[in-house]
Design a protein around this motif. Sequence first.
Motif, PDB file in Angstrom:
ATOM      1  N   ASP A  20      32.006  37.386  34.676  1.00  0.00           N
ATOM      2  CA  ASP A  20      31.636  38.573  33.914  1.00  0.00           C
ATOM      3  C   ASP A  20      32.120  38.478  32.464  1.00  0.00           C
ATOM      4  OD1 ASP A  20      30.331  39.881  35.991  1.00  0.00           O
ATOM      5  OD2 ASP A  20      32.201  40.723  36.757  1.00  0.00           O
ATOM      6  N   ASP A  21      32.850  37.427  32.144  1.00  0.00           N
ATOM      7  CA  ASP A  21      33.419  37.246  30.803  1.00  0.00           C
ATOM      8  C   ASP A  21      32.770  36.028  30.148  1.00  0.00           C
ATOM      9  OD1 ASP A  21      35.002  36.722  28.564  1.00  0.00           O
ATOM     10  OD2 ASP A  21      36.887  37.167  29.592  1.00  0.00           O
ATOM     11  N   ALA A  22      31.724  36.265  29.362  1.00  0.00           N
ATOM     12  CA  ALA A  22      30.964  35.179  28.732  1.00  0.00           C
ATOM     13  C   ALA A  22      31.835  34.326  27.815  1.00  0.00           C
ATOM     14  CB  ALA A  22      29.769  35.738  27.966  1.00  0.00           C
ATOM     15  N   GLU A  23      32.781  34.953  27.140  1.00  0.00           N
ATOM     16  CA  GLU A  23      33.660  34.201  26.237  1.00  0.00           C
ATOM     17  C   GLU A  23      34.544  33.241  27.021  1.00  0.00           C
ATOM     18  OE1 GLU A  23      37.220  35.071  23.069  1.00  0.00           O
ATOM     19  OE2 GLU A  23      35.590  36.526  23.214  1.00  0.00           O
ATOM     20  N   GLN A  24      35.115  33.722  28.123  1.00  0.00           N
ATOM     21  CA  GLN A  24      35.944  32.851  28.958  1.00  0.00           C
ATOM     22  C   GLN A  24      35.103  31.713  29.536  1.00  0.00           C
ATOM     23  OE1 GLN A  24      37.262  34.200  32.855  1.00  0.00           O
ATOM     24  NE2 GLN A  24      39.287  33.309  32.483  1.00  0.00           N
ATOM     25  N   SER A 122      25.075  30.958  44.647  1.00  0.00           N
ATOM     26  CA  SER A 122      24.980  32.248  43.968  1.00  0.00           C
ATOM     27  C   SER A 122      25.753  32.241  42.652  1.00  0.00           C
ATOM     28  CB  SER A 122      25.511  33.348  44.891  1.00  0.00           C
ATOM     29  OG  SER A 122      25.493  34.591  44.248  1.00  0.00           O
ATOM     30  N   ARG A 123      26.938  31.712  42.665  1.00  0.00           N
ATOM     31  CA  ARG A 123      27.760  31.674  41.455  1.00  0.00           C
ATOM     32  C   ARG A 123      27.186  30.717  40.418  1.00  0.00           C
ATOM     33  NH1 ARG A 123      33.956  32.484  43.671  1.00  0.00           N
ATOM     34  NH2 ARG A 123      33.484  34.431  44.733  1.00  0.00           N
ATOM     35  N   LEU A 124      26.614  29.611  40.872  1.00  0.00           N
ATOM     36  CA  LEU A 124      25.955  28.711  39.917  1.00  0.00           C
ATOM     37  C   LEU A 124      24.774  29.415  39.245  1.00  0.00           C
ATOM     38  CD1 LEU A 124      26.133  25.371  41.919  1.00  0.00           C
ATOM     39  CD2 LEU A 124      27.253  25.837  39.719  1.00  0.00           C
ATOM     40  N   GLY A 125      24.040  30.194  40.014  1.00  0.00           N
ATOM     41  CA  GLY A 125      22.943  30.980  39.438  1.00  0.00           C
ATOM     42  C   GLY A 125      23.459  32.015  38.463  1.00  0.00           C
ATOM     43  N   GLN A 126      24.550  32.673  38.833  1.00  0.00           N
ATOM     44  CA  GLN A 126      25.149  33.676  37.954  1.00  0.00           C
ATOM     45  C   GLN A 126      25.634  33.028  36.660  1.00  0.00           C
ATOM     46  OE1 GLN A 126      28.389  35.814  39.787  1.00  0.00           O
ATOM     47  NE2 GLN A 126      28.706  37.126  38.010  1.00  0.00           N
ATOM     48  N   LEU A 127      26.183  31.825  36.748  1.00  0.00           N
ATOM     49  CA  LEU A 127      26.642  31.104  35.562  1.00  0.00           C
ATOM     50  C   LEU A 127      25.482  30.839  34.607  1.00  0.00           C
ATOM     51  CD1 LEU A 127      28.903  29.612  34.021  1.00  0.00           C
ATOM     52  CD2 LEU A 127      28.352  27.593  35.413  1.00  0.00           C
ATOM     53  N   LYS A 128      24.341  30.443  35.144  1.00  0.00           N
ATOM     54  CA  LYS A 128      23.167  30.216  34.296  1.00  0.00           C
ATOM     55  C   LYS A 128      22.759  31.492  33.569  1.00  0.00           C
ATOM     56  CE  LYS A 128      21.223  26.441  36.960  1.00  0.00           C
ATOM     57  NZ  LYS A 128      20.140  25.981  37.823  1.00  0.00           N
TER      58      LYS A 128
END
Length: 145
Positions: A20-24, A122-128
């Motif tokens: 949820d933290d794009a900067e991180q 799911s998390r890989l998709g969320q990362l994209k």
Amino acid sequence: MDLLVQEAVDLAVVVRADLDDAEQVAQLTARCEADTRTLIAEVCQRRGGEVWAACTAQEVAKQVRDERRAAALRRLTGSGEAVAEADAVYEAALRQHPRAPHAAEAAADDACRRTASYLLRSRLGQLKVVRARAAAGRPRRGAAY
């Protein structure tokens, strides 16, 4: 080789970053990519110097990616979601066959692995999505403007 490096980086980022933290995510991605490329170069140098470096870089990158996938899956099998799913399957299997605890345990282990695989995808998709939104200059939904 670049695709293998990116996959290895993504596998490390999805289990370490707050998605949820794009900067991180961006900072961890940059650091992890640099570290991964350094690791590959060092391993190639140890395996045979510059002559073999180009030949083995692809092989080493694939090995790094595969090891990170296995580590991510191991980590996710210990997640609350995977454990809860395994527990639910174990209990359901025991209700159906109360005298087969070994079968229930095997079913629970399978459920845990499947859940970990699902969570990883799911998390890989969320990362994209996080990266695409950041590249477009759009904060995540629900974020304050």
